[in-house]
Design a protein around this motif. Structure first.
Motif, PDB file in Angstrom:
ATOM      1  N   THR B 152       0.829  -1.207   0.000  1.00 55.23           N
ATOM      2  CA  THR B 152       0.000   0.000   0.000  1.00 55.23           C
ATOM      3  C   THR B 152       0.861   1.254   0.000  1.00 55.23           C
ATOM      4  O   THR B 152       0.619   2.203  -0.759  1.00 55.23           O
ATOM      5  N   LYS B 153       1.881   1.230   0.850  1.00 52.19           N
ATOM      6  CA  LYS B 153       2.772   2.400   0.889  1.00 52.19           C
ATOM      7  C   LYS B 153       3.528   2.554  -0.418  1.00 52.19           C
ATOM      8  O   LYS B 153       3.718   3.668  -0.916  1.00 52.19           O
ATOM      9  N   GLN B 154       3.964   1.410  -0.973  1.00 50.54           N
ATOM     10  CA  GLN B 154       4.673   1.488  -2.251  1.00 50.54           C
ATOM     11  C   GLN B 154       3.767   2.038  -3.353  1.00 50.54           C
ATOM     12  O   GLN B 154       4.186   2.865  -4.167  1.00 50.54           O
ATOM     13  N   VAL B 155       2.509   1.569  -3.326  1.00 51.69           N
ATOM     14  CA  VAL B 155       1.558   2.071  -4.319  1.00 51.69           C
ATOM     15  C   VAL B 155       1.341   3.570  -4.123  1.00 51.69           C
ATOM     16  O   VAL B 155       1.285   4.348  -5.093  1.00 51.69           O
ATOM     17  N   ALA B 156       1.226   3.968  -2.822  1.00 46.68           N
ATOM     18  CA  ALA B 156       1.016   5.390  -2.542  1.00 46.68           C
ATOM     19  C   ALA B 156       2.198   6.215  -3.033  1.00 46.68           C
ATOM     20  O   ALA B 156       2.029   7.281  -3.655  1.00 46.68           O
ATOM     21  N   ILE B 157       3.405   5.694  -2.754  1.00 42.23           N
ATOM     22  CA  ILE B 157       4.589   6.419  -3.214  1.00 42.23           C
ATOM     23  C   ILE B 157       4.628   6.444  -4.741  1.00 42.23           C
ATOM     24  O   ILE B 157       4.921   7.472  -5.371  1.00 42.23           O
ATOM     25  N   GLY B 158       4.293   5.283  -5.354  1.00 40.91           N
ATOM     26  CA  GLY B 158       4.267   5.234  -6.814  1.00 40.91           C
ATOM     27  C   GLY B 158       3.269   6.207  -7.393  1.00 40.91           C
ATOM     28  O   GLY B 158       3.551   6.913  -8.376  1.00 40.91           O
ATOM     29  N   VAL B 159       2.089   6.261  -6.762  1.00 40.36           N
ATOM     30  CA  VAL B 159       1.059   7.191  -7.243  1.00 40.36           C
ATOM     31  C   VAL B 159       1.545   8.630  -7.091  1.00 40.36           C
ATOM     32  O   VAL B 159       1.340   9.469  -7.975  1.00 40.36           O
ATOM     33  N   VAL B 161       4.643   9.653  -7.055  1.00 37.18           N
ATOM     34  CA  VAL B 161       5.670   9.903  -8.082  1.00 37.18           C
ATOM     35  C   VAL B 161       5.006  10.116  -9.443  1.00 37.18           C
ATOM     36  O   VAL B 161       5.348  11.046 -10.191  1.00 37.18           O
ATOM     37  N   LEU B 162       4.033   9.243  -9.738  1.00 39.51           N
ATOM     38  CA  LEU B 162       3.312   9.401 -11.008  1.00 39.51           C
ATOM     39  C   LEU B 162       2.595  10.736 -11.067  1.00 39.51           C
ATOM     40  O   LEU B 162       2.522  11.378 -12.113  1.00 39.51           O
ATOM     41  N   TRP B 163       2.057  11.156  -9.916  1.00 42.58           N
ATOM     42  CA  TRP B 163       1.345  12.432  -9.867  1.00 42.58           C
ATOM     43  C   TRP B 163       2.293  13.581 -10.203  1.00 42.58           C
ATOM     44  O   TRP B 163       1.956  14.476 -10.984  1.00 42.58           O
ATOM     45  N   VAL B 164       3.481  13.520  -9.579  1.00 39.47           N
ATOM     46  CA  VAL B 164       4.459  14.580  -9.857  1.00 39.47           C
ATOM     47  C   VAL B 164       4.874  14.539 -11.328  1.00 39.47           C
ATOM     48  O   VAL B 164       4.962  15.578 -12.006  1.00 39.47           O
TER      49      VAL B 164
END
Lengths: 157, 522
Positions: B152-159, B161-164
């Protein structure tokens, strides 16, 4: 095993007129128990959920697995019910919030071990499963070695 | 707000909403789902321990390891299973499976799950009808839960990063999308300012590339048309100059014709006077008087002797008669000479007037319209009288405007000549030319109306075309040149006619102030 069988036969021979029939289902208690004989009514009360206190000790009944020949023969004699009637009896008692059915033990070996371990335990096994750690209880004063022993497994037709 | 900022706002708003939804989902997951998973795992540990403890009574009571193994099998089948241990009433381990964890398993409160490290442990006593038979402890791993949390945290971080990255992309996209448009806008301004030789060299993607090609194509077409227009303009300029020259020559010819016509008329009058003088001189009694004098001189004794003769007695009467006749002839000759003098003066005035108009045009001066129109009329005044043309002048308050005197006179002579010819073909009693002058909102209008043959409706549109004429011997040039000259004077020459036999009215509209001419100070 041979020793056990010899011991059982010796024990039964003390009060028996002859060797018990192989189809006999015997009520057993722990070795050295003060209970030597029980009536059919006492057995019915004990195995139908009502407490049975003997010598200030509450007896703990254990059943054989449902559908086993011993169970069918015992329920037919003690409770006067077929397996279906017995099943409905316990469903009805469960619905009414009354005491549950006695625990069923998986095998005669477990039965004899449990009964041997607990002084207040009472159960039943085929006569050829009797061990030296348990005592056989007469029913209405009749031992399996006596003629007219009431709990017999019906022969297959 | 420009397009780039609007695009940025649009994409950023979407990203913000997306990011907010992701944040809400992450927080909700962390605060609700993860605790729920934790609770479920604790509950599972507790209830599986309760169940296995309740089912181990017979197995422990019967001291049957195989039955114990069977009773705990479903615990071992659990995906989170790590360790299970069964002890008898004396505390001896009679069964265990899995990886033994560190620490005491049976020290805490029974049935209460204890979380430590990456595991959840719990234990329960095993008894039958109040008789203690032993105990069982179960350890479950929290690895799956931890893995979910980690993922979940990895997905959040990935999201995040993708957002940026998406935000950066949206900025770059907005710039890359808008930059070609701005370049095209600048290009359009440049083209609008006349720089048609430039071309767009940017390489925008997709439809913008097509737009670039269209702009370049349109600019190339404009450049080609502009080049053709300049060539045509140059040709037109040359033709205009030629036309002006021809018009000028035609105007001069028209003026010369008028002048010669008037001079011819005067010369006719002059010729009559000279003939009269000649006849008078030829038929003068001066010859008889000379013969009489010769008779006097040839008579012996001279004049006195002759006077005494029979013939001499009639001489005084004869002399008296001759004197009277000579006085009469003298008076007649003086009169004719005066006429000759006037006619010569008229010719001189015509020539002088023509000379005054013959100077180069293109200079503006204050011109009084009344006298100028009179001069134009005077050029053909003998024709008016000869043909019985009634001339009506309605100048009103005579206007004075700044214009080119020569060109205006040229127009007036042409139009008046045209009117004069038009009325010559109608009944003599109805021949009339009316010249009117009036001020209008834009300047001055000079209307020359005639009662002549009129103009058919089909010819009204062609009347000013070069070469169009209905006059015998006409060239179709006068009105065409007049219309062009009117335009040079920032004016217009128009015609109106109700049709054949209804006469015609030519109206010359002159603006109050001409443009593009040099003004001649008077």
């Amino acid at each position: 095993m041979a020793f056990v069988m010899i011991a059982m036969i010796v024990a039964l021979s003390r009060d028996a007129d002859s060797s018990p029939p192989p189809r006999a289902v015997v009520v057993v208690v722990a070795k050295g128990s003060k209970i030597k004989s029980l009536t059919r009514a006492e057995l019915r009360r004990c195995f139908s959920g009502d407490a049975l206190v003997v010598h200030h000790a509450r007896m703990i009944p254990f059943n054989s697995p449902p559908g086993s020949a011993e169970r069918i023969a015992f329920d037919r004699f003690v409770l006067g019910m077929s397996p279906d009637q017995v099943g409905r009896l316990w469903v009805d008692r469960k619905i009414r919030g009354q005491s549950p059915a006695p625990r069923s033990l998986p095998s005669a070996l477990h039965t004899t071990k449990i009964v041997a371990k607990f002084p207040s335990a009472i159960s039943y096994v085929r006569v050829d499963h009797i061990t030296a750690d348990v005592d056989v209880v007469a029913i209405d004063g009749v031992l399996p070695t006596s003629s007219g022993y009431p709990i017999l497994i019906e022969e297959a037709r | 707000m420009n397009i780039r900022n609007r695009l940025l706002m649009f994409s950023t708003a979407q990203l913000v909403v997306f990011g907010a939804l992701c944040a809400i989902a992450f927080v909700s997951f962390e605060r609700t789902v993860m605790p729920l998973f934790d609770t479920l795992l604790r509950g599972k540990a507790e209830w599986m321990t309760r169940i296995v403890s309740s089912q181990l009574d017979v197995a422990l009571g019967a001291d049957d390891p195989s039955l114990i193994a069977a009773e705990v099998q479903y615990v071992r089948d659990d995906p989170d299973f790590r360790y299970v241990v069964v002890r008898d009433a004396d505390g001896n381990v009679v069964f265990s499976r899995g990886t033994s964890p560190r620490g005491e398993l049976f020290g805490s409160t029974p049935y209460a799950p204890t979380v430590g490290g990456d595991e959840i442990r719990t234990w329960a006593p095993v008894s039958l009808e109040g008789l203690s038979l032993g105990s069982v402890a179960v350890v479950f791993s929290t690895a799956r839960l931890d893995h979910i949390q980690t993922v979940t945290k990895q997905v959040a971080i990935g999201v995040a990063v993708l957002w940026v990255l998406a935000l950066g992309y949206s900025v770059l996209f907005a710039r890359s999308f808008v930059a070609p448009i701005r370049t095209m806008m600048d290009f359009s301004r440049t083209v609008a300012n006349g720089s048609l030789s430039q071309r767009l060299t940017i390489l925008p993607p997709g439809e913008l590339g097509e737009l670039r090609d269209h702009l370049n194509g349109m600019t190339a077409d404009l450049e080609e048309r502009e080049r053709e227009r300049k060539i045509a303009g140059a040709k037109a300029e040359v033709m205009q100059q030629e036309l002006i020259s021809v018009s000028r020559m035609a105007g001069m010819a028209e003026i010369a014709t008028g002048v010669l016509h008037d001079v011819g008329n005067v010369l006719n009058s002059l010729n009559v006077s000279v003939s009269i003088i000649d006849n008078a001189v030829r038929n003068s009694r001066i010859a008889g008087f000379t013969k009489t004098v010769d008779v006097f001189e040839a008579h012996p004794g001279g004049l006195i002797a002759f006077l005494a003769t029979e013939n001499g007695r009639v001489v005084p009467g004869y002399l008296s008669s001759v004197a009277k006749r000579l006085a009469k002839e003298n008076a007649q000759l003086l009169g004719e000479l005066a006429s000759v003098t006037r006619n010569i003066d008229h010719i001189k005035s015509i020539v002088t007037m023509q000379q005054s108009y013959a100077r180069p045009g293109g200079f503006l001066e204050l011109v009084a319209l009344g006298p100028l129109i009179d001069d134009a009329l005077r050029m053909g005044e003998s024709s008016f009288a000869n043909h019985g043309i009634e001339l009506v002048k309605d100048y009103g308050d005579t206007e004075t405007i700044t214009t080119d005197r020569h060109k205006l006179l040229q127009i007036l002579i042409n139009v008046i000549s045209n009117a004069r010819h038009a009325v010559k073909d109608v009944d003599r009693s109805t021949r009339r030319i009316t010249v009117g002058v009036r001020a209008s909102s834009e300047g001055v209008e000079i209307a020359i109306a005639d009662t002549g043959v009129g103009i058919p409706p089909g010819n009204l549109d062609k009347i000013f075309q070069h070469g169009f004429t209905t006059k015998k011997g006409g060239h179709g040039f006068g009105l065409h040149a007049s219309a062009n000259t009117a335009r040079e004077l920032s004016g217009t020459l128009s015609v109106a006619s109700e049709g054949e036999g209804a006469g015609a009215t030519f109206t010359l509209m002159l603006r109050a102030q001409m443009k593009g001419h040099h003004e001649l100070a008077i």
